[in-house]
Design a protein around this motif. Structure first.
Motif, PDB file in Angstrom:
ATOM      1  N   LEU A 139      -8.957  -5.243  -0.927  1.00 20.86           N
ATOM      2  CA  LEU A 139      -7.707  -5.600  -0.204  1.00 20.86           C
ATOM      3  C   LEU A 139      -7.245  -5.078   0.981  1.00 20.86           C
ATOM      4  CD1 LEU A 139      -5.220  -3.638  -0.733  1.00 20.86           C
ATOM      5  CD2 LEU A 139      -5.120  -4.807  -3.038  1.00 20.86           C
ATOM      6  N   ASP A 140      -6.261  -5.545   1.738  1.00 20.95           N
ATOM      7  CA  ASP A 140      -5.807  -4.757   3.024  1.00 20.95           C
ATOM      8  C   ASP A 140      -5.129  -3.700   2.731  1.00 20.95           C
ATOM      9  OD1 ASP A 140      -4.690  -4.152   5.420  1.00 20.95           O
ATOM     10  OD2 ASP A 140      -4.250  -6.132   5.991  1.00 20.95           O
ATOM     11  N   TYR A 141      -5.799  -2.466   2.510  1.00 20.93           N
ATOM     12  CA  TYR A 141      -5.140  -1.262   2.311  1.00 20.93           C
ATOM     13  C   TYR A 141      -4.071  -0.584   3.419  1.00 20.93           C
ATOM     14  CZ  TYR A 141      -7.360  -0.734  -2.226  1.00 20.93           C
ATOM     15  OH  TYR A 141      -7.849  -1.143  -3.406  1.00 20.93           O
ATOM     16  N   GLY A 142      -4.501  -1.082   4.718  1.00 19.36           N
ATOM     17  CA  GLY A 142      -3.500  -0.878   5.793  1.00 19.36           C
ATOM     18  C   GLY A 142      -2.374  -1.361   5.647  1.00 19.36           C
ATOM     19  N   LEU A 143      -2.179  -2.643   5.267  1.00 19.43           N
ATOM     20  CA  LEU A 143      -1.010  -3.338   5.088  1.00 19.43           C
ATOM     21  C   LEU A 143      -0.096  -2.573   4.040  1.00 19.43           C
ATOM     22  CD1 LEU A 143       0.996  -5.955   5.268  1.00 19.43           C
ATOM     23  CD2 LEU A 143      -0.458  -6.966   3.821  1.00 19.43           C
ATOM     24  N   MET A 144      -0.857  -2.208   2.797  1.00 14.76           N
ATOM     25  CA  MET A 144      -0.300  -1.545   1.819  1.00 14.76           C
ATOM     26  C   MET A 144       0.263  -0.272   2.363  1.00 14.76           C
ATOM     27  SD  MET A 144      -2.032  -0.494  -1.752  1.00 14.76           S
ATOM     28  CE  MET A 144      -1.929  -2.008  -2.521  1.00 14.76           C
ATOM     29  N   GLN A 145      -0.452   0.444   3.153  1.00 19.56           N
ATOM     30  CA  GLN A 145      -0.051   1.845   3.491  1.00 19.56           C
ATOM     31  C   GLN A 145       1.101   1.568   4.525  1.00 19.56           C
ATOM     32  OE1 GLN A 145      -3.415   3.818   5.538  1.00 19.56           O
ATOM     33  NE2 GLN A 145      -2.654   5.604   4.720  1.00 19.56           N
ATOM     34  N   ARG A 146       1.408   0.709   5.235  1.00 18.60           N
ATOM     35  CA  ARG A 146       2.561   0.349   5.992  1.00 18.60           C
ATOM     36  C   ARG A 146       3.731  -0.043   5.023  1.00 18.60           C
ATOM     37  NH1 ARG A 146      -1.454  -2.147   9.120  1.00 18.60           N
ATOM     38  NH2 ARG A 146      -0.681  -4.135   8.301  1.00 18.60           N
ATOM     39  N   ALA A 147       3.513  -0.722   4.063  1.00 19.49           N
ATOM     40  CA  ALA A 147       4.496  -1.107   3.261  1.00 19.49           C
ATOM     41  C   ALA A 147       5.079  -0.245   2.359  1.00 19.49           C
ATOM     42  CB  ALA A 147       3.938  -2.528   2.394  1.00 19.49           C
ATOM     43  N   GLN A 183       5.503   3.114   2.858  1.00 23.16           N
ATOM     44  CA  GLN A 183       6.582   3.935   3.567  1.00 23.16           C
ATOM     45  C   GLN A 183       7.824   4.117   3.350  1.00 23.16           C
ATOM     46  OE1 GLN A 183       5.073   6.730   4.974  1.00 23.16           O
ATOM     47  NE2 GLN A 183       3.293   5.398   4.367  1.00 23.16           N
ATOM     48  N   PRO A 184       8.636   2.932   3.152  1.00 25.89           N
ATOM     49  CA  PRO A 184      10.064   3.240   2.560  1.00 25.89           C
ATOM     50  C   PRO A 184      10.253   3.869   1.266  1.00 25.89           C
ATOM     51  CG  PRO A 184       9.683   0.943   3.833  1.00 25.89           C
ATOM     52  CD  PRO A 184       8.420   1.681   3.665  1.00 25.89           C
ATOM     53  N   LEU A 185       9.358   3.389   0.477  1.00 26.92           N
ATOM     54  CA  LEU A 185       9.270   4.055  -0.924  1.00 26.92           C
ATOM     55  C   LEU A 185       8.957   5.454  -0.938  1.00 26.92           C
ATOM     56  CD1 LEU A 185       9.529   3.796  -4.078  1.00 26.92           C
ATOM     57  CD2 LEU A 185       7.045   3.040  -4.003  1.00 26.92           C
ATOM     58  N   VAL A 186       8.515   6.024  -0.081  1.00 19.89           N
ATOM     59  CA  VAL A 186       7.987   7.435   0.101  1.00 19.89           C
ATOM     60  C   VAL A 186       9.321   7.956   0.512  1.00 19.89           C
ATOM     61  CG1 VAL A 186       6.614   9.056   1.410  1.00 19.89           C
ATOM     62  CG2 VAL A 186       5.631   7.136   0.554  1.00 19.89           C
ATOM     63  N   GLU A 187       9.775   7.637   1.640  1.00 16.66           N
ATOM     64  CA  GLU A 187      11.133   8.114   2.007  1.00 16.66           C
ATOM     65  C   GLU A 187      12.301   8.101   0.646  1.00 16.66           C
ATOM     66  OE1 GLU A 187      11.950   9.504   5.124  1.00 16.66           O
ATOM     67  OE2 GLU A 187       9.681   9.293   5.364  1.00 16.66           O
ATOM     68  N   LEU A 188      12.333   7.022   0.174  1.00 14.75           N
ATOM     69  CA  LEU A 188      13.385   6.968  -0.821  1.00 14.75           C
ATOM     70  C   LEU A 188      13.011   8.010  -2.018  1.00 14.75           C
ATOM     71  CD1 LEU A 188      15.739   5.430  -2.055  1.00 14.75           C
ATOM     72  CD2 LEU A 188      13.961   3.877  -3.158  1.00 14.75           C
ATOM     73  N   MET A 189      11.856   8.159  -2.395  1.00 14.56           N
ATOM     74  CA  MET A 189      11.461   9.258  -3.445  1.00 14.56           C
ATOM     75  C   MET A 189      11.753  10.549  -2.954  1.00 14.56           C
ATOM     76  SD  MET A 189       8.039   7.287  -5.234  1.00 14.56           S
ATOM     77  CE  MET A 189       7.823   8.435  -6.518  1.00 14.56           C
ATOM     78  N   GLN A 190      11.608  10.845  -1.569  1.00 19.27           N
ATOM     79  CA  GLN A 190      11.522  12.239  -1.319  1.00 19.27           C
ATOM     80  C   GLN A 190      13.000  12.437  -1.034  1.00 19.27           C
ATOM     81  OE1 GLN A 190       8.949  11.979   2.107  1.00 19.27           O
ATOM     82  NE2 GLN A 190       7.489  13.172   1.176  1.00 19.27           N
ATOM     83  N   ALA A 227       6.460  13.012  -2.207  1.00 18.46           N
ATOM     84  CA  ALA A 227       5.983  11.836  -2.787  1.00 18.46           C
ATOM     85  C   ALA A 227       4.625  11.331  -1.929  1.00 18.46           C
ATOM     86  CB  ALA A 227       7.028  10.660  -2.762  1.00 18.46           C
ATOM     87  N   ILE A 228       3.823  10.886  -2.939  1.00 19.78           N
ATOM     88  CA  ILE A 228       2.355  10.818  -2.318  1.00 19.78           C
ATOM     89  C   ILE A 228       1.773   9.313  -2.524  1.00 19.78           C
ATOM     90  CG2 ILE A 228      -0.168  11.577  -2.321  1.00 19.78           C
ATOM     91  CD1 ILE A 228       2.242  13.736  -1.566  1.00 19.78           C
ATOM     92  N   PRO A 229       1.582   8.481  -1.042  1.00 22.02           N
ATOM     93  CA  PRO A 229       1.356   7.277  -1.366  1.00 22.02           C
ATOM     94  C   PRO A 229      -0.215   7.009  -1.365  1.00 22.02           C
ATOM     95  CG  PRO A 229       1.823   7.808   0.991  1.00 22.02           C
ATOM     96  CD  PRO A 229       2.174   9.018   0.226  1.00 22.02           C
ATOM     97  N   CYS A 230      -0.829   6.430  -2.264  1.00 24.11           N
ATOM     98  CA  CYS A 230      -2.135   6.249  -2.502  1.00 24.11           C
ATOM     99  C   CYS A 230      -2.632   4.773  -2.193  1.00 24.11           C
ATOM    100  CB  CYS A 230      -2.589   6.415  -4.067  1.00 24.11           C
ATOM    101  SG  CYS A 230      -2.048   8.201  -4.541  1.00 24.11           S
ATOM    102  N   CYS A 231      -3.318   4.534  -1.133  1.00 23.40           N
ATOM    103  CA  CYS A 231      -3.749   3.185  -0.656  1.00 23.40           C
ATOM    104  C   CYS A 231      -5.049   3.254  -0.106  1.00 23.40           C
ATOM    105  CB  CYS A 231      -2.848   2.883   0.535  1.00 23.40           C
ATOM    106  SG  CYS A 231      -0.896   2.836   0.347  1.00 23.40           S
TER     107      CYS A 231
END
Length: 374
Positions: free
Chosen positions: A164-172, A174-181, A204-208
């Protein structure tokens, strides 16, 4: 005729997941996968300027080795496997099997010894912290049976979810990363579950798609002794070849003080008694892969289920390190969508996810609807 999906997946693994650069050495461990895909990986590595090293393995052979394993043998094996892994810049592990329970009759003391003396020193201490790495399963009739689909339908699902489009997921994400941190307190609520813990100051570590294929999660770790309450998992889990159903934990001061499951509670507690860290939690993660909607008893898929979280007894990752150390790292999954009983996640008393859907506008890009056009 070559399957064009092989090319697409191999390209993703080399250019997105491990990001191979000219001159880098990469080890490929291939467990019962088509030779054509291994060859496609080699071609992609060479095209990127990398140096490929390949080892093929058979699960029946690995089972036999575990049955007869001795400490003396493993001490020799860990020396040469550690030397090899230390020479590598990257690693890809592709694991196929015709029988997910192939090692279910390996005695616990043997499998525990292999984990402690071989797997953890090589993979836990070298591969994970020191190389660029990616691990994935390979589709088979056995996996299709786990997923209750035909083999053809499962293969279509597999390649769709893995590429799937992991680039799209990686952008989407980021707000969750900020919130968790910027979150201190987390509360999880659902059937049989009311659990609270603190994540203040944790990364907070995003995995995409960089290390797991398929992917789609964002993880952190609870402050080690902050976990309080009870947690009922609703997804079956395979660990060291055995299936566990209906696992339930009670926590006090961060420690699992009571552990039960519907089928083999004695085995469950044996795993949790492996070492001092196995009854503490090393990871908390939210899963949001939009194409994985139901469990199939494969952790790499189940921990990414849309609307799920996993809460992991055992070793913490270096990227989000709460100090817990263990040979165990067991990703156990709870799905909070309505058909699985629903549930809520609160960050600092604010409702973040309800019945599996993110509630804040800035997080809508992680809900399945955002990917339906792909």
């Amino acid at each position: 005729m070559k399957d064009p999906r092989y090319h697409q997946l191999a390209k993703l693994l080399i250019h997105h997941s491990t990001r191979i650069q000219p001159g880098e050495k990469i080890l490929v461990e291939a467990f019962e996968i088509p030779e054509e895909f291994t060859c496609e990986l080699i071609r992609q590595i060479i095209e990127a300027g990398g140096l490929p090293f390949v080892e093929t393995k058979q699960n029946l052979v690995m089972r036999e080795l575990q049955l007869g394993a001795t400490e003396e043998q493993l001490e020799v094996q860990v020396q040469y496997e550690s030397l090899r892994m230390n020479l590598m810049d990257a690693y890809i592990g592709i694991r196929g099997t015709s029988n997910i329970s192939e090692t279910s009759d390996v005695p616990f003391n043997k499998s525990e010894m292999v984990q402690r003396l071989l797997w953890h020193p090589v993979h836990g201490n070298i591969r994970v912290p020191k190389t660029k790495w990616a691990v994935l399963r390979w589709p088979s009739s056995s996996m299709a049976q786990q997923a209750s689909t035909s083999t053809e339908a499962f293969e279509d699902f597999y390649f769709r979810v893995c590429t799937l489009d992991y680039g799209l997921m990686q952008r989407a994400v980021q707000p969750l990363v900020e919130l968790m941190q910027h979150t201190d307190r987390v509360r999880l609520v659902g059937p049989g579950t009311d659990l609270s813990f603190n994540i203040a100051g944790m990364s907070a570590i995003p995995c995409c798609g960089q290390q797991n294929i398929p992917d789609g999660e964002c993880f952190t770790a609870p402050i080690k002794e902050s976990v309080e309450g009870r947690l009922q998992y609703n997804t079956p889990s395979l660990y060291l070849g055995k299936q566990y159903d209906g696992i339930s934990f009670e926590f006090k001061n961060g420690k699992i003080v009571n552990a039960t499951c519907a089928n083999i509670p004695e085995e469950l507690n044996r795993v949790l008694d492996s070492d001092d860290g196995a009854r503490y939690v090393g990871e908390f993660s939210l899963g949001f892969n939009p194409f994985i909607m139901k469990p199939m008893k494969d952790t790499l898929f189940d921990e990414k289920i849309a609307g799920s979280f996993h809460f992991t007894p055992g070793m913490a990752y270096a990227e989000a390190d709460n100090g817990n150390r263990s040979q165990v790292h067991w990703d156990l999954v709870n799905i909070q969508r309505p058909e699985y009983g629903g549930g809520q996640i609160y960050f600092d008393d604010k409702l973040i996810r309800n019945d599996g859907l993110f509630m804040l506008p800035e997080l809508n890009g992680l809900n399945p609807e955002a990917f339906q056009h792909i």
